[in-house]
Design an enzyme around this catalytic site. Structure first.
Site, PDB file in Angstrom:
ATOM      1  N   GLU A 151       0.816  -1.223   0.000  1.00 22.49           N
ATOM      2  CA  GLU A 151       0.000   0.000   0.000  1.00 22.49           C
ATOM      3  C   GLU A 151       0.847   1.268   0.000  1.00 22.49           C
ATOM      4  OE1 GLU A 151      -2.971  -0.229   3.087  1.00 22.49           O
ATOM      5  OE2 GLU A 151      -4.260  -1.432   1.804  1.00 22.49           O
ATOM      6  N   CYS A 156       5.923  13.235   1.180  1.00 30.40           N
ATOM      7  CA  CYS A 156       7.055  13.707   1.972  1.00 30.40           C
ATOM      8  C   CYS A 156       7.453  15.092   1.491  1.00 30.40           C
ATOM      9  CB  CYS A 156       8.222  12.738   1.836  1.00 30.40           C
ATOM     10  SG  CYS A 156       9.638  13.197   2.873  1.00 30.40           S
ATOM     11  N   CYS A 161      13.450  15.588  -0.846  1.00 26.23           N
ATOM     12  CA  CYS A 161      12.319  15.656  -1.775  1.00 26.23           C
ATOM     13  C   CYS A 161      12.308  17.014  -2.486  1.00 26.23           C
ATOM     14  CB  CYS A 161      11.003  15.406  -1.038  1.00 26.23           C
ATOM     15  SG  CYS A 161      10.768  13.657  -0.663  1.00 26.23           S
ATOM     16  N   GLU A 311      -6.501  -7.929  -0.732  1.00 25.07           N
ATOM     17  CA  GLU A 311      -6.922  -7.935   0.672  1.00 25.07           C
ATOM     18  C   GLU A 311      -8.380  -7.522   0.797  1.00 25.07           C
ATOM     19  OE1 GLU A 311      -4.769  -5.427   3.376  1.00 25.07           O
ATOM     20  OE2 GLU A 311      -2.855  -5.845   2.410  1.00 25.07           O
ATOM     21  N   GLU A 359      -3.291  -3.990  15.174  1.00 23.58           N
ATOM     22  CA  GLU A 359      -4.203  -4.790  14.355  1.00 23.58           C
ATOM     23  C   GLU A 359      -4.660  -6.076  15.048  1.00 23.58           C
ATOM     24  OE1 GLU A 359      -2.135  -4.918  10.600  1.00 23.58           O
ATOM     25  OE2 GLU A 359      -3.143  -3.081   9.957  1.00 23.58           O
ATOM     26  N   LYS A 360      -4.505  -6.092  16.364  1.00 28.85           N
ATOM     27  CA  LYS A 360      -4.853  -7.338  17.055  1.00 28.85           C
ATOM     28  C   LYS A 360      -6.350  -7.604  17.085  1.00 28.85           C
ATOM     29  CE  LYS A 360      -3.968  -5.432  21.723  1.00 28.85           C
ATOM     30  NZ  LYS A 360      -3.353  -4.172  21.248  1.00 28.85           N
TER      31      LYS A 360
HETATM   32  C1  GLA Z   1      -4.119  -2.599   4.805  1.00 33.32           C
HETATM   33  C2  GLA Z   1      -2.714  -3.168   4.897  1.00 33.32           C
HETATM   34  C3  GLA Z   1      -2.606  -4.351   5.786  1.00 33.32           C
HETATM   35  C4  GLA Z   1      -3.453  -4.192   7.018  1.00 33.32           C
HETATM   36  C5  GLA Z   1      -4.879  -3.928   6.611  1.00 33.32           C
HETATM   37  C6  GLA Z   1      -5.808  -3.803   7.775  1.00 33.32           C
HETATM   38  O1  GLA Z   1      -4.823  -3.031   3.751  1.00 33.32           O
HETATM   39  O2  GLA Z   1      -2.172  -3.484   3.644  1.00 33.32           O
HETATM   40  O3  GLA Z   1      -1.253  -4.518   6.132  1.00 33.32           O
HETATM   41  O4  GLA Z   1      -2.962  -3.127   7.765  1.00 33.32           O
HETATM   42  O5  GLA Z   1      -4.908  -2.702   5.930  1.00 33.32           O
HETATM   43  O6  GLA Z   1      -7.095  -3.474   7.334  1.00 33.32           O
HETATM   44 ZN    ZN Z   2      11.395  13.205   1.498  1.00 33.85          ZN
END
Ligand code: GLA
Ligand code: ZN
Length: 679
Positions: A151, A156, A161, A311, A359-360
């Site tokens: 992702e 920046c 930059c 995802e 993220e747990k």
């Molecule tokens: C994103 C990230 C993952 C995770 C999910 C949680 O899509 O790529 O690593 O953090 O969000 O929703």
């Molecule tokens: Zn930078």
């Protein structure tokens, strides 16, 4: 797409982080994956610190074990490069890897997606790690794709930059004279006499907050910084891609995109990627058409080539305000919706819930309870079994839409940086109102870029095409003259590529095609506006009401109120064999459905079928046949009259044309025609 000789089905699985667990847990994971019919895992997404404990040491021992384990268990691997979060030692030793925020605040180590895209250190070590991974695992034949970083995004404003921005500008403009012209720096005495005088346009310079939105005093500068930032991050992707291709030229490479993500010009990105993949996290209660439009955008990235759903959550998304559960059947329904719009994988974040950090409490196949006796696991396993049964059925299927909506990142940035005409200017929303009309009428639509070929379409809508780039008007002119129907709206054609106004009357380069001149634009406050009648019904005119003159076009409707009552609100211009339509305002769903429906009828573009409200229909076709997806997003059972005879692939029931299929709430049917022999 993901290597076809290795994959004969919709891959099912997702992000798996065994590095967060003791090895004793891994064996149990394998048992549970089998139960759930998981066949692909995305590995190594956030392991940089483990793989490179210091500048000169690389340690792949644990990853080797993980790779052995998943291979022994017959799993395919989507192999990530781990570069979305740099190690702490790197930030300490080489602070140039740290980003500087829009406020000018220099960050310290922490979080992720935190590396400066122009940091020489980051670029060097990210590419080095990607190369080492490819060199080490080049002979593992279960790797189906490279997943670079994760992702990509953000921005920046650090000194590196800023320096790189100047180089980028020199390449683009050649001389300061040209740059001064393109940015119109005569305004507010901004003339630059030395490249070193140019600074990044953040809150310390040209930008500021206004009504919760980032605004700029110099659209040209800010717009170029958006382009530069997107290009800088893309350069990081390309460096890693090059590094892995050196060792594994045949394994396709991707990175997970995020749908309508404003900071990155994905159209430009997609040209460098082997295939598109993306992460789909609709909020609870999201409109199905909003999700469908994002899928269609992702499919449009590579001219209709299938994409990977990299995802989605099996259940909750911990970073939403309310972690509402996906209701029974919902995860399955969204999965089939993705497939219906072009996904050739159904993948998730994540396979097992972590026990620490943020993220747990994110949804996972394996919950903290640690076993298979959960609703989420059962639903996932049932979907896994279904996809196994489906085999290669829809793989590679194309959509073949005859209608298209044009989406352009430069235009998105420029339209929303514009100071005036209204704070209600919202490019996504403007696309959405057009998209929704097609969606609700079950008319397949592609979401395309200004670079794409228009000639295969009967209808092209380019709502709010504020920036009409060099050459696009010519493309539209040819398209219309050859018989196409073109639709655009208010706030179109104002500026060229640098955000400089095209003088001579709005809508600039589109004026002759549309046969109109927009003299003024009224911007009523929220909830207020004018009205017009179309198809015998009155519709609201909101956001902007253009006051326009006909220059060859014909008025299809006129405003009903105020001092411009009687002036055209909707127009059509005949251009040789085709027509160009203009909607001078924002209206309601009923209008767009009626209006676009009329144009489609005239252009011979037919809905897939007449489905009851709440039932989505989408079509994919490959060499094996045509697959009609029917998805009931509603809470009540719905009956759909089938347009063709065929076999329903999930139940194996055969239907005749005209027969009814009953879809329970959140249920899906895939009607397959022309492949009876194979079933
Ligand atoms: C994103 C990230 C993952 C995770 C999910 C949680 O899509 O790529 O690593 O953090 O969000 O929703
Ligand atoms: Zn930078």
């Amino acid at each position: 797409m993901i290597q076809s000789d290795k994959v004969k089905k919709i891959l099912f699985g997702g992000d798996y982080n065994p590095e967060q667990w003791d090895e004793s847990v891994w064996k149990e994971d394998m048992r549970l994956f089998k139960l759930a019919h998981v066949d692909v895992v995305t590995l190594n997404v956030f392991s940089w610190a483990a793989l490179q404990p210091d500048e000169n040491t690389y340690d792949f021992a644990r990853l080797d074990k993980i790779m052995d384990l998943v291979a022994e268990n017959g799993l395919k691997v989507c192999m990530a490069t781990s570069t979305a979060a740099h190690p702490a030692w790197m930030a300490r030793k080489y602070p140039d890897v740290l980003r500087t925020e829009h406020t000018g605040m220099r960050r310290k180590f922490g979080s992720r997606h935190n590396s400066c895209p122009n940091s020489p250190t980051y670029r060097k070590y990210a590419a080095a790690l990607a190369g080492k991974l490819a060199e080490r695992y080049r002979d593992r034949d279960n790797i189906v794709a490279w997943h670079i970083s994760n992702e990509y995004g953000g921005e920046c404003y650090c000194e590196n930059c800023e320096k790189a921005f100047r180089v980028w500008l020199k390449e683009k403009y050649g001389t300061l004279e040209e740059l001064n012209r393109a940015w119109d720096t005569a305004f507010w005495g901004h003339t630059f006499y030395d490249w070193e005088e140019i600074v990044a346009p953040n809150l310390q310079s040209e930008e500021f907050y206004w009504e919760g939105m980032v605004r700029t005093n110099f659209q040209g500068i800010s717009l170029d910084y958006r382009r530069f930032n997107s290009d800088s991050i893309l350069a990081c992707y390309c460096l890693e891609q090059e590094a892995v291709k050196k060792y594994t030229p045949d394994i396709p490479v991707t990175t997970n995109l995020m749908g309508f993500y404003k900071p990155l010009d994905y159209h430009k990105w997609a040209r460098s990627m082997d295939f598109v993949s993306w992460d789909n996290y609709p909020k609870y209660g999201a409109a199905p058409e909003a999700v469908a439009m994002a899928h269609d955008l992702m499919r449009g990235m590579k001219q209709g080539m299938p994409f990977a759903l990299m995802e989605q959550t099996p259940s909750v998304t911990n970073w939403h305000e309310y972690c509402a559960l996906k209701r029974p059947g919902e995860m399955r329904m969204w999965s089939y919706q993705a497939m219906a719009h072009g996904a050739d994988t159904v993948m998730f974040f994540q396979m097992r819930r972590s026990i620490g950090a943020c993220e747990k409490y994110h949804g996972a196949l394996i919950d903290h309870a640690g076993h298979e006796n959960t609703r989420v696991f059962r639903e996932m396993a049932a979907l896994g079994a279904e996809l196994e049964k489906l085999g290669g059925a829809v793989l590679g299927g194309r959509t073949g839409a005859k209608a298209a909506i044009v989406m352009d990142w430069d235009n998105w940035w420029a339209a929303e940086y514009s100071a005036g005409p209204s704070k209600l200017i919202d490019y996504m929303e403007e696309l959405m109102v057009y998209y929704r009309a097609f969606y609700r009428s079950n008319i397949p639509v592609d979401v395309i870029s200004v670079e794409d070929d228009l000639s295969g379409y009967g209808l092209v809508a380019a709502p709010m095409l504020y920036m009409c780039k060099d050459g696009f008007d010519g493309k539209v002119r040819r398209f219309v003259e050859e018989g196409g129907s073109f639709v655009t709206s208010y706030f179109s054609g104002y500026v060229e590529d640098h955000d400089l106004v095209v003088t001579g009357g709005y809508p600039g380069r589109l004026r002759d095609i549309l046969g109109i001149w927009v003299e003024e634009s009224d911007a009523p406050p929220e909830g207020k506006g004018n009205c017009f009648v179309y198809g015998g019904k009155e519709h609201p005119a909101r956001v902007i009401c253009d006051l326009l003159h006909l220059e060859g076009a014909e008025a299809l409707s006129a405003y009903g109120e105020d001092f411009y009552a009687g002036m055209p609100a909707v127009t059509v211009n005949k251009c040789k064999k085709g027509k160009a339509y203009y909607v001078a305002t924002r209206s309601d769903d009923a209008f767009y459905t009626e209006f676009l429906g009329d144009i489609c009828r005239e252009a011979g573009i037919r809905p897939l079928l007449d489905a009851p409200e709440g039932v989505e229909a989408a079509l994919r076709e490959n060499a094996d046949g045509a697959f009609l997806f029917l998805i009931n997003h509603g809470e009540e059972p719905k009956e759909v009259v089938l347009p063709w005879a065929g076999a329903e692939l999930l139940t194996d029931v055969r239907y005749q044309a005209g027969e009814k299929v009953v879809l329970q709430k959140k249920d899906v049917a895939i009607l397959c025609t022309q492949r009876e022999k194979k079933l």
